[in-house]
Design a protein around this motif. Structure first.
Motif, PDB file in Angstrom:
ATOM      1  N   ILE A 121      -3.339   9.270  -0.966  1.00 38.03           N
ATOM      2  CA  ILE A 121      -3.415   9.649   0.451  1.00 38.03           C
ATOM      3  C   ILE A 121      -4.082   8.537   1.260  1.00 38.03           C
ATOM      4  CG2 ILE A 121      -4.544  11.237   2.070  1.00 38.03           C
ATOM      5  CD1 ILE A 121      -4.052  13.455  -0.061  1.00 38.03           C
ATOM      6  N   ILE A 122      -5.128   7.947   0.729  1.00 39.98           N
ATOM      7  CA  ILE A 122      -5.816   6.856   1.436  1.00 39.98           C
ATOM      8  C   ILE A 122      -4.877   5.660   1.603  1.00 39.98           C
ATOM      9  CG2 ILE A 122      -7.692   5.166   1.301  1.00 39.98           C
ATOM     10  CD1 ILE A 122      -9.316   7.380  -0.190  1.00 39.98           C
ATOM     11  N   ALA A 123      -4.158   5.291   0.539  1.00 42.03           N
ATOM     12  CA  ALA A 123      -3.253   4.140   0.609  1.00 42.03           C
ATOM     13  C   ALA A 123      -2.116   4.393   1.594  1.00 42.03           C
ATOM     14  CB  ALA A 123      -2.707   3.816  -0.780  1.00 42.03           C
ATOM     15  N   VAL A 124      -1.505   5.572   1.535  1.00 43.04           N
ATOM     16  CA  VAL A 124      -0.420   5.896   2.466  1.00 43.04           C
ATOM     17  C   VAL A 124      -0.952   5.951   3.901  1.00 43.04           C
ATOM     18  CG1 VAL A 124       1.200   7.719   3.163  1.00 43.04           C
ATOM     19  CG2 VAL A 124       1.032   7.059   0.759  1.00 43.04           C
ATOM     20  N   GLY A 125      -2.131   6.539   4.085  1.00 45.88           N
ATOM     21  CA  GLY A 125      -2.732   6.604   5.419  1.00 45.88           C
ATOM     22  C   GLY A 125      -3.040   5.219   5.983  1.00 45.88           C
ATOM     23  N   THR A 126      -3.562   4.341   5.138  1.00 52.79           N
ATOM     24  CA  THR A 126      -3.843   2.966   5.570  1.00 52.79           C
ATOM     25  C   THR A 126      -2.547   2.255   5.922  1.00 52.79           C
ATOM     26  OG1 THR A 126      -5.800   2.892   4.145  1.00 52.79           O
ATOM     27  CG2 THR A 126      -4.931   0.785   4.906  1.00 52.79           C
ATOM     28  N   ALA A 127      -1.537   2.413   5.077  1.00 58.17           N
ATOM     29  CA  ALA A 127      -0.239   1.785   5.345  1.00 58.17           C
ATOM     30  C   ALA A 127       0.370   2.301   6.648  1.00 58.17           C
ATOM     31  CB  ALA A 127       0.722   2.035   4.181  1.00 58.17           C
ATOM     32  N   ALA A 128       0.224   3.590   6.913  1.00 57.60           N
ATOM     33  CA  ALA A 128       0.782   4.171   8.139  1.00 57.60           C
ATOM     34  C   ALA A 128       0.020   3.703   9.379  1.00 57.60           C
ATOM     35  CB  ALA A 128       0.751   5.693   8.045  1.00 57.60           C
ATOM     36  N   ALA A 129      -1.270   3.443   9.250  1.00 59.83           N
ATOM     37  CA  ALA A 129      -2.083   3.049  10.408  1.00 59.83           C
ATOM     38  C   ALA A 129      -1.937   1.572  10.762  1.00 59.83           C
ATOM     39  CB  ALA A 129      -3.554   3.369  10.134  1.00 59.83           C
ATOM     40  N   LEU A 130      -1.722   0.710   9.779  1.00 54.77           N
ATOM     41  CA  LEU A 130      -1.719  -0.737  10.018  1.00 54.77           C
ATOM     42  C   LEU A 130      -0.779  -1.195  11.142  1.00 54.77           C
ATOM     43  CD1 LEU A 130      -2.146  -2.230   6.437  1.00 54.77           C
ATOM     44  CD2 LEU A 130      -3.667  -2.558   8.395  1.00 54.77           C
ATOM     45  N   LEU A 179       2.178   1.723  -3.565  1.00 53.30           N
ATOM     46  CA  LEU A 179       1.053   2.140  -4.400  1.00 53.30           C
ATOM     47  C   LEU A 179       0.665   3.587  -4.109  1.00 53.30           C
ATOM     48  CD1 LEU A 179      -1.266   1.509  -6.404  1.00 53.30           C
ATOM     49  CD2 LEU A 179      -2.591   0.751  -4.424  1.00 53.30           C
ATOM     50  N   GLY A 180       0.534   3.932  -2.838  1.00 55.05           N
ATOM     51  CA  GLY A 180       0.115   5.276  -2.458  1.00 55.05           C
ATOM     52  C   GLY A 180       1.081   6.359  -2.902  1.00 55.05           C
ATOM     53  N   VAL A 181       2.373   6.116  -2.709  1.00 51.44           N
ATOM     54  CA  VAL A 181       3.377   7.109  -3.121  1.00 51.44           C
ATOM     55  C   VAL A 181       3.362   7.265  -4.643  1.00 51.44           C
ATOM     56  CG1 VAL A 181       5.863   7.567  -3.239  1.00 51.44           C
ATOM     57  CG2 VAL A 181       4.835   6.839  -1.080  1.00 51.44           C
ATOM     58  N   ALA A 182       3.269   6.145  -5.369  1.00 55.59           N
ATOM     59  CA  ALA A 182       3.227   6.221  -6.836  1.00 55.59           C
ATOM     60  C   ALA A 182       2.001   6.992  -7.313  1.00 55.59           C
ATOM     61  CB  ALA A 182       3.241   4.814  -7.433  1.00 55.59           C
ATOM     62  N   GLU A 183       0.849   6.766  -6.656  1.00 54.28           N
ATOM     63  CA  GLU A 183      -0.360   7.485  -7.048  1.00 54.28           C
ATOM     64  C   GLU A 183      -0.251   8.977  -6.730  1.00 54.28           C
ATOM     65  OE1 GLU A 183      -3.866   4.160  -6.837  1.00 54.28           O
ATOM     66  OE2 GLU A 183      -3.359   5.193  -4.978  1.00 54.28           O
ATOM     67  N   LEU A 184       0.320   9.304  -5.592  1.00 57.63           N
ATOM     68  CA  LEU A 184       0.518  10.719  -5.256  1.00 57.63           C
ATOM     69  C   LEU A 184       1.404  11.408  -6.285  1.00 57.63           C
ATOM     70  CD1 LEU A 184       0.958  10.630  -1.374  1.00 57.63           C
ATOM     71  CD2 LEU A 184      -0.742  11.944  -2.637  1.00 57.63           C
ATOM     72  N   VAL A 185       2.515  10.765  -6.613  1.00 58.14           N
ATOM     73  CA  VAL A 185       3.433  11.338  -7.604  1.00 58.14           C
ATOM     74  C   VAL A 185       2.722  11.493  -8.943  1.00 58.14           C
ATOM     75  CG1 VAL A 185       5.538  10.877  -8.930  1.00 58.14           C
ATOM     76  CG2 VAL A 185       5.518  10.542  -6.449  1.00 58.14           C
ATOM     77  N   ARG A 186       1.974  10.467  -9.340  1.00 55.19           N
ATOM     78  CA  ARG A 186       1.237  10.518 -10.609  1.00 55.19           C
ATOM     79  C   ARG A 186       0.236  11.672 -10.629  1.00 55.19           C
ATOM     80  NH1 ARG A 186      -1.122  10.949 -14.663  1.00 55.19           N
ATOM     81  NH2 ARG A 186      -1.923   9.426 -16.107  1.00 55.19           N
ATOM     82  N   GLY A 187      -0.484  11.826  -9.544  1.00 52.77           N
ATOM     83  CA  GLY A 187      -1.480  12.884  -9.472  1.00 52.77           C
ATOM     84  C   GLY A 187      -0.875  14.271  -9.471  1.00 52.77           C
ATOM     85  N   LEU A 188       0.279  14.411  -8.847  1.00 51.97           N
ATOM     86  CA  LEU A 188       0.921  15.722  -8.781  1.00 51.97           C
ATOM     87  C   LEU A 188       1.648  16.081 -10.075  1.00 51.97           C
ATOM     88  CD1 LEU A 188       2.271  15.524  -5.125  1.00 51.97           C
ATOM     89  CD2 LEU A 188       0.367  16.930  -5.959  1.00 51.97           C
ATOM     90  N   ARG A 189       2.162  15.079 -10.771  1.00 49.04           N
ATOM     91  CA  ARG A 189       2.932  15.346 -11.994  1.00 49.04           C
ATOM     92  C   ARG A 189       2.056  15.499 -13.231  1.00 49.04           C
ATOM     93  NH1 ARG A 189       8.281  11.575 -11.791  1.00 49.04           N
ATOM     94  NH2 ARG A 189       9.377  12.809 -10.231  1.00 49.04           N
ATOM     95  N   LYS A 190       1.048  14.678 -13.366  1.00 46.75           N
ATOM     96  CA  LYS A 190       0.206  14.697 -14.565  1.00 46.75           C
ATOM     97  C   LYS A 190      -1.098  15.393 -14.239  1.00 46.75           C
ATOM     98  CE  LYS A 190       2.712  11.818 -17.129  1.00 46.75           C
ATOM     99  NZ  LYS A 190       3.162  12.004 -18.452  1.00 46.75           N
ATOM    100  N   LEU A 220       0.820  -1.222   0.000  1.00 49.33           N
ATOM    101  CA  LEU A 220       0.000   0.000   0.000  1.00 49.33           C
ATOM    102  C   LEU A 220       0.848   1.264   0.000  1.00 49.33           C
ATOM    103  CD1 LEU A 220      -2.825  -1.078   2.464  1.00 49.33           C
ATOM    104  CD2 LEU A 220      -2.990  -0.803  -0.020  1.00 49.33           C
ATOM    105  N   LEU A 221       1.990   1.223   0.677  1.00 53.60           N
ATOM    106  CA  LEU A 221       2.854   2.403   0.713  1.00 53.60           C
ATOM    107  C   LEU A 221       3.427   2.705  -0.671  1.00 53.60           C
ATOM    108  CD1 LEU A 221       3.992   4.558   2.586  1.00 53.60           C
ATOM    109  CD2 LEU A 221       5.930   3.054   3.019  1.00 53.60           C
ATOM    110  N   ALA A 228      -9.924   0.280   1.768  1.00 53.65           N
ATOM    111  CA  ALA A 228     -10.368  -0.327   0.512  1.00 53.65           C
ATOM    112  C   ALA A 228     -11.734   0.199   0.101  1.00 53.65           C
ATOM    113  CB  ALA A 228     -10.402  -1.851   0.650  1.00 53.65           C
ATOM    114  N   ILE A 229     -12.639   0.353   1.047  1.00 53.97           N
ATOM    115  CA  ILE A 229     -13.974   0.867   0.718  1.00 53.97           C
ATOM    116  C   ILE A 229     -13.881   2.297   0.191  1.00 53.97           C
ATOM    117  CG2 ILE A 229     -16.183   1.599   1.726  1.00 53.97           C
ATOM    118  CD1 ILE A 229     -16.019  -0.950   3.455  1.00 53.97           C
ATOM    119  N   LEU A 230     -13.068   3.119   0.837  1.00 53.52           N
ATOM    120  CA  LEU A 230     -12.910   4.502   0.371  1.00 53.52           C
ATOM    121  C   LEU A 230     -12.359   4.545  -1.057  1.00 53.52           C
ATOM    122  CD1 LEU A 230     -11.480   6.196   3.585  1.00 53.52           C
ATOM    123  CD2 LEU A 230     -13.775   6.466   2.625  1.00 53.52           C
ATOM    124  N   THR A 231     -11.297   3.765  -1.317  1.00 55.67           N
ATOM    125  CA  THR A 231     -10.741   3.780  -2.671  1.00 55.67           C
ATOM    126  C   THR A 231     -11.679   3.107  -3.663  1.00 55.67           C
ATOM    127  OG1 THR A 231      -9.459   1.771  -2.234  1.00 55.67           O
ATOM    128  CG2 THR A 231      -8.325   3.867  -1.951  1.00 55.67           C
TER     129      THR A 231
END
Length: 194
Positions: free
Chosen positions: A127-136, A103-114, A100-101, A155-158
């Motif tokens: 943010i959801i993936a990184v937050g979930t990874a940080a909480a687990l 995936l989350g970082v890659a999605e953040l980078v993708r969203g910020l760059r493109k 999840l970490l 998972a439900i949020l995403t």
């Protein structure tokens, strides 16, 4: 002298076909989330199988989209295999954190760059993936039920986010194939999602 009307731009093939893997990812996330909600007292083996299969299925849907680097679904698949192999609360949690970490970082980078029509969705999902990874890691001592609850909540949020995005992409792709229709939403760039 009148100029001939130019046809409306159509979305690139990658944009028009992106709705399929996005909807598959949404369904995978929602099914996993529903399993976590309705499973009253899961064992560590249920946790391992549910999380492992979720990570593997998500890896396949991310790979199908061809939007994120190939390393992302590979790491997610490794996390899924790790969850299946360890069959322990800590092993599953750490495997899920890894997948999840990344995936989350890659999605953040993708969203910020493109800056395309899905940029905000990539950022929110990241943010959801990184937050979930940080909480687990904080829920390992509480056992399988708590770990499934945290992972399932993310998972439900995403799943809801990507379901809305996938349906929007599908609609835009269908509207873009009709003669004289506008292929992209107002203000959205008709560029590829790549």
């Amino acid at each position: 002298m009148t100029l001939p009307a130019t046809p409306a731009p159509t979305p690139p093939a990658s944009m028009a076909e992106l709705w399929k893997p996005v909807l598959i990812r949404a369904v995978v996330a929602l099914v996993f989330g529903l399993v976590t909600i309705f499973w009253g007292s899961p064992s560590v083996h249920i946790l391992a199988w549910a999380a492992g299969l979720y990570l593997l299925a998500t890896a396949v849907s991310v790979w199908m989209s061809r939007v994120l680097p190939v390393a992302v679904p590979v790491v997610m698949a490794i996390g899924g295999i790790g969850a299946l192999a360890t069959q322990s609360d800590a092993g599953v949690a750490l495997s899920a954190v890894l997948g999840l970490l990344v995936l989350g970082v890659a999605e953040l980078v993708r969203g910020l760059r493109k800056r395309d029509s899905l940029a905000r969705d990539w950022i929110i999902s990241g943010i959801i993936a990184v937050g979930t990874a940080a909480a687990l890691p904080f829920f390992i001592s509480l056992g399988a039920h708590a770990l499934l609850g945290v992972a399932g909540g993310g998972a439900i949020l995403t799943g809801v986010l990507w379901m809305l995005s996938g349906l929007t992409l599908r609609h835009d792709a269908q509207v873009g194939t009709q003669p004289g229709s506008q292929a992209t939403a107002p203000g959205a760039s008709p560029e590829a999602v790549n």
